[in-house]
Scaffold this active site. Structure first.
Site, mmCIF file in Angstrom:
data_model
loop_
_atom_site.group_PDB
_atom_site.id
_atom_site.type_symbol
_atom_site.label_atom_id
_atom_site.label_comp_id
_atom_site.label_asym_id
_atom_site.label_seq_id
_atom_site.Cartn_x
_atom_site.Cartn_y
_atom_site.Cartn_z
ATOM 1 N N GLU A 131 41.159 46.997 39.376
ATOM 2 C CA GLU A 131 42.409 47.298 40.109
ATOM 3 C C GLU A 131 42.320 48.667 40.787
ATOM 4 O OE1 GLU A 131 44.311 45.015 40.791
ATOM 5 O OE2 GLU A 131 43.800 43.559 39.255
ATOM 6 N N HIS A 140 37.547 41.814 47.256
ATOM 7 C CA HIS A 140 36.754 41.081 46.278
ATOM 8 C C HIS A 140 35.304 40.947 46.731
ATOM 9 C CE1 HIS A 140 40.598 39.413 44.330
ATOM 10 N NE2 HIS A 140 40.215 40.556 43.804
ATOM 11 N N CYS A 168 29.442 47.861 46.928
ATOM 12 C CA CYS A 168 30.791 48.420 46.754
ATOM 13 C C CYS A 168 30.732 49.941 46.565
ATOM 14 C CB CYS A 168 31.497 47.764 45.570
ATOM 15 S SG CYS A 168 31.962 46.042 45.901
HETATM 16 ZN ZN LIG Z 1 41.293 41.805 42.658
HETATM 17 ZN ZN LIG Z 2 30.573 44.655 44.583
#
Ligand SMILES: [Zn+2]
Ligand SMILES: [Zn+2]
Length: 185
Positions: A131, A140, A168
């Site tokens: 979160e 996502h 990410c």
């Molecule tokens: Zn999520």
């Molecule tokens: Zn990732």
């Protein structure tokens, strides 16, 4: 110095928050502190569903932001939902300052299994990182082992690692670099 602040939403054992503190500080590289008091989620109770409206709690968390808050994470044991979903493990403001996680459906007891405090601690940390990742503009991720992988069942959370994949991580770093460049002008 800006802090990652934690706030209990309703009755939450202090041990859960204390357990999250060092792990989140390490994951995000910012000091993590508990705010005094708690937020009573009664206003968000949905009698027809016997659940709490997650987005309403998230909105109310904003009033608890401090001048030195980097991010504010609410932790609750209440069962959370949003109108279009039967439940949510948590919710966050995309690129906002507030996030919320619930232990309710992370407990083995919810699935009729014996309690497993170590597994619950793991799941809570992974969901908190997920979160908070949304507040860092992350969406996502297709890598099911990444903290940003979507989870529609608790088993999917167990597949995640308590950290971000390279992709990410690179996104977070480039956003930070961009913001520093903007603020340096
Ligand atoms: Zn999520
Ligand atoms: Zn990732």
């Amino acid at each position: 110095m800006n802090f990652l602040h934690l706030l209990p939403v309703g009755n939450v054992e202090a041990a859960w928050l204390e357990g999250l503190r060092p792990a989140l500080a390490q994951a995000f590289g910012v000091p993590c502190r508990l705010l005094p008091g708690a937020l009573d989620p009664a206003f968000a109770f949905q009698p027809n569903r016997q659940q709490y409206h997650s987005t309403e709690i998230l909105d109310r968390l904003r009033a608890r932001l401090q001048p030195d808050t980097w991010r504010l994470l609410g932790v609750t044991s209440a069962d959370l939902c949003i109108p279009i979903l039967t439940f949510v493990f948590g919710e966050a403001q995309l690129n906002g300052a507030c996030a919320l996680v619930s232990t309710h459906r992370l407990r083995q007891e919810f699935y009729g299994l014996p309690p497993d405090p170590a597994l619950l601690r793991d799941r809570l940390l992974k969901e908190a990182i997920h979160e908070l990742g949304h507040t860092l503009e992350l969406q996502h991720c297709d890598d099911y082992t990444c903290a940003m992988a979507a989870a529609h069942a608790v088993e999917w959370i167990d597949l995640r690692s308590p950290g971000f994949c390279q992709h990410c991580r690179a996104r977070i770093l480039s956003q930070q670099a961009e913001k520093q460049w903007v603020s340096a002008r």
